[in-house]
Write a protein that holds these residues in place. Structure first.
Motif, PDB file in Angstrom:
ATOM      1  N   LEU A 107       0.828  -1.201   0.000  1.00 13.27           N
ATOM      2  CA  LEU A 107       0.000   0.000   0.000  1.00 13.27           C
ATOM      3  C   LEU A 107       0.865   1.254   0.000  1.00 13.27           C
ATOM      4  CD1 LEU A 107      -2.546   1.715   0.360  1.00 13.27           C
ATOM      5  CD2 LEU A 107      -2.434   1.218   2.804  1.00 13.27           C
ATOM      6  N   GLU A 108       1.849   1.289   0.898  1.00 13.05           N
ATOM      7  CA  GLU A 108       2.703   2.469   1.014  1.00 13.05           C
ATOM      8  C   GLU A 108       3.467   2.727  -0.281  1.00 13.05           C
ATOM      9  OE1 GLU A 108       3.544   2.226   5.838  1.00 13.05           O
ATOM     10  OE2 GLU A 108       5.080   1.600   4.392  1.00 13.05           O
ATOM     11  N   ASP A 166       0.397   9.207  -5.618  1.00  9.61           N
ATOM     12  CA  ASP A 166       0.743  10.610  -5.414  1.00  9.61           C
ATOM     13  C   ASP A 166       1.265  11.242  -6.697  1.00  9.61           C
ATOM     14  OD1 ASP A 166      -0.049  10.542  -2.809  1.00  9.61           O
ATOM     15  OD2 ASP A 166       1.951  10.302  -1.958  1.00  9.61           O
ATOM     16  N   ARG A 214     -10.989   6.078   1.326  1.00  2.44           N
ATOM     17  CA  ARG A 214     -10.365   6.906   0.295  1.00  2.44           C
ATOM     18  C   ARG A 214      -9.121   6.233  -0.274  1.00  2.44           C
ATOM     19  NH1 ARG A 214     -10.803  11.898  -1.530  1.00  2.44           N
ATOM     20  NH2 ARG A 214     -12.402  12.398   0.012  1.00  2.44           N
ATOM     21  N   LYS A 215      -8.317   5.608   0.593  1.00  2.00           N
ATOM     22  CA  LYS A 215      -7.124   4.914   0.111  1.00  2.00           C
ATOM     23  C   LYS A 215      -7.502   3.769  -0.819  1.00  2.00           C
ATOM     24  CE  LYS A 215      -4.044   5.968   3.995  1.00  2.00           C
ATOM     25  NZ  LYS A 215      -3.266   5.404   5.125  1.00  2.00           N
ATOM     26  N   CYS A 216      -8.549   3.054  -0.455  1.00  2.00           N
ATOM     27  CA  CYS A 216      -9.019   1.963  -1.314  1.00  2.00           C
ATOM     28  C   CYS A 216      -9.429   2.506  -2.681  1.00  2.00           C
ATOM     29  CB  CYS A 216     -10.206   1.259  -0.657  1.00  2.00           C
ATOM     30  SG  CYS A 216      -9.800   0.270   0.789  1.00  2.00           S
ATOM     31  N   LEU A 258       0.965   4.035  -2.952  1.00  2.00           N
ATOM     32  CA  LEU A 258       0.515   5.395  -2.700  1.00  2.00           C
ATOM     33  C   LEU A 258       1.636   6.408  -2.908  1.00  2.00           C
ATOM     34  CD1 LEU A 258      -1.742   4.956   0.454  1.00  2.00           C
ATOM     35  CD2 LEU A 258      -2.457   5.400  -1.873  1.00  2.00           C
ATOM     36  N   PHE A 316      -6.847  -2.447   5.325  1.00  2.00           N
ATOM     37  CA  PHE A 316      -6.853  -2.076   3.909  1.00  2.00           C
ATOM     38  C   PHE A 316      -7.016  -3.283   2.998  1.00  2.00           C
ATOM     39  CE2 PHE A 316      -4.438  -1.854  -0.031  1.00  2.00           C
ATOM     40  CZ  PHE A 316      -5.127  -0.849  -0.695  1.00  2.00           C
ATOM     41  N   CYS A 371     -10.301   3.553   5.843  1.00  4.14           N
ATOM     42  CA  CYS A 371      -9.397   3.564   4.690  1.00  4.14           C
ATOM     43  C   CYS A 371     -10.158   3.597   3.364  1.00  4.14           C
ATOM     44  CB  CYS A 371      -8.463   2.357   4.734  1.00  4.14           C
ATOM     45  SG  CYS A 371      -9.317   0.749   4.649  1.00  4.14           S
ATOM     46  N   ASP A 422     -13.974   9.447   5.250  1.00  2.00           N
ATOM     47  CA  ASP A 422     -13.217   8.801   6.332  1.00  2.00           C
ATOM     48  C   ASP A 422     -13.164   9.624   7.609  1.00  2.00           C
ATOM     49  OD1 ASP A 422     -12.523   6.453   4.916  1.00  2.00           O
ATOM     50  OD2 ASP A 422     -10.975   7.554   3.841  1.00  2.00           O
ATOM     51  N   GLN A 468      -8.450   5.318  -4.154  1.00  2.00           N
ATOM     52  CA  GLN A 468      -7.293   5.827  -4.883  1.00  2.00           C
ATOM     53  C   GLN A 468      -6.483   4.701  -5.523  1.00  2.00           C
ATOM     54  OE1 GLN A 468      -5.467   8.041  -1.698  1.00  2.00           O
ATOM     55  NE2 GLN A 468      -6.402   9.976  -2.328  1.00  2.00           N
ATOM     56  N   VAL A 469      -6.271   3.630  -4.774  1.00  2.00           N
ATOM     57  CA  VAL A 469      -5.504   2.511  -5.314  1.00  2.00           C
ATOM     58  C   VAL A 469      -6.290   1.814  -6.429  1.00  2.00           C
ATOM     59  CG1 VAL A 469      -4.441   0.288  -4.783  1.00  2.00           C
ATOM     60  CG2 VAL A 469      -4.194   2.195  -3.188  1.00  2.00           C
TER      61      VAL A 469
END
Length: 362
Positions: free
Chosen positions: A9-10, A18, A257-259, A13, A304, A255, A250, A261-262
């Motif tokens: 994930l890191e 980014d 938004r992270k989901c 992202l 996540f 998580c 959120d 975005q990915v």
């Protein structure tokens, strides 16, 4: 099943999501300067169309559907005090205004007629025959007027080397050369209906637990839009309401938004790349909203890997079945006019991913 690690994930992202955001932000910055310049000229030519404002932050008139495909809503002026149509009547006219022996079909799903009498205040120009037939404001005629204005504006603003009008399309599309790549824009004349919620949008549903009732009332207060996208019928749009939902996903620290975005990154790089993809960010956003409604609790969005794969499975189901309900208007399928062969190709890629989940290509 292989789960995505925190490290995956890191890396995704930091290295890709980014970077994508930076590239698109730069493209949006360049595009909105061009759009503001063009629409200011258009507004000077025809008072019925309003200039799209320039914004240093978020521009609500520009929606990124894909890295090189944007939707730009151009507000219409001179129509105020909207009310739902009280009486239904048959329509017997062609786009040229001649009489038809049989009535036109009634609108379905996200579509509706628009009568000038539905507004308590209207400029006299909206009663003119260049946009009006038998009291209806006709999208195809509005687009015909608007296309000529765009063509004139490109020439008058000396943007011919940077902006080109794309032909052979019923809608108004332009290509804009940015410093990084070419972006295609659909410029859509839009009637903004603030503070009023469409009767077709029977939302929220009974016993719905997400979002909260307070948030629902806030979202509905933003009203809706009507887009000139087809010949006779205006298309309902809820861009502002959807943006509010996205911005406040959120608040509980999940998580979601992270989901999203990915998933958007994988869609654009692997599952459905290209300038005019069959799956857009709006489709992914709709899948996210339905999943948030089905899994409303914080505990469902703490891990996540589990949350993300649940989201992808939902997307795979919708794409495989060629069926994705609009979030606000339930009887409208967002895949109704989509190429089924292209959807099947995406479904196969999603199935392959779910068998062996990977952030990047093999």
């Amino acid at each position: 099943m292989k789960y995505l690690t925190v490290g995956d994930l890191e890396d995704c992202l930091l290295n890709k999501v980014d970077l994508r955001r930076q590239q698109i932000s730069q493209a949006v910055e360049e595009v909105q300067k061009v759009v503001h310049h063009l629409t200011t000229n258009i507004s000077n030519q025809d008072i019925r169309f309003q200039a799209v404002p320039y914004s240093d932050t978020y521009n609500e008139n520009i929606k990124v559907l894909a890295p090189s495909q944007f939707l730009v809503t151009v507000p219409i002026k001179g129509l105020a005090g909207y009310r739902e149509a009280r009486e239904q009547h048959w329509r017997y006219y062609t786009l040229q205004g001649t009489r038809l022996p049989c009535p036109l079909r009634d609108p379905e799903g996200l579509q509706q007629w628009l009568e000038v009498e539905q507004f308590m205040k209207s400029l006299w120009q909206w009663h003119e025959t260049d946009v009006n037939i038998d009291g209806d404001i006709v999208p195809a005629k509005v687009l015909l007027v608007f296309r000529k204005l765009v063509e004139n504006a490109i020439r008058t603003c000396h943007l011919s080397g940077k902006v080109s009008l794309l032909g052979n399309r019923s809608a108004v599309w332009v290509a804009v050369e940015t410093s990084a790549y070419q972006v295609e824009l659909e410029l859509v004349p839009t009637v903004e209906i603030p503070t009023t919620w469409s009767k077709k949008a029977r939302w929220p549903r009974c016993l719905q637990r997400w979002p909260s009732q307070e948030r629902v009332e806030c979202i509905k207060s933003f009203g809706f839009n009507l887009l000139a996208c087809s010949n006779y019928h205006w298309q309902l749009s809820f861009l502002r309401a959807e943006q509010v939902l996205l911005e406040q996903l959120d608040e509980d620290g999940g998580c979601r938004r992270k989901c999203f975005q990915v998933m958007r990154h994988l869609k654009e790089d692997i599952w459905c790349p290209g300038n005019r993809p069959v799956i857009t960010s709006h489709h992914l956003q709709t899948v996210l909203f339905w999943t948030c409604e089905k899994y409303p609790h914080f505990k469902d969005w703490q891990v996540f890997s589990k949350a993300f794969l649940r989201l992808v499975r939902k997307l795979h189901k919708c794409v495989s079945q060629h069926f994705l309900k609009h979030y606000f208007v339930r009887n409208s399928n967002l895949f109704q006019c989509t190429n089924p062969t292209e959807l099947d190709t995406v479904a196969q890629k999603l199935a392959t991913f779910l068998k062996n989940p990977q952030i990047g290509p093999p």
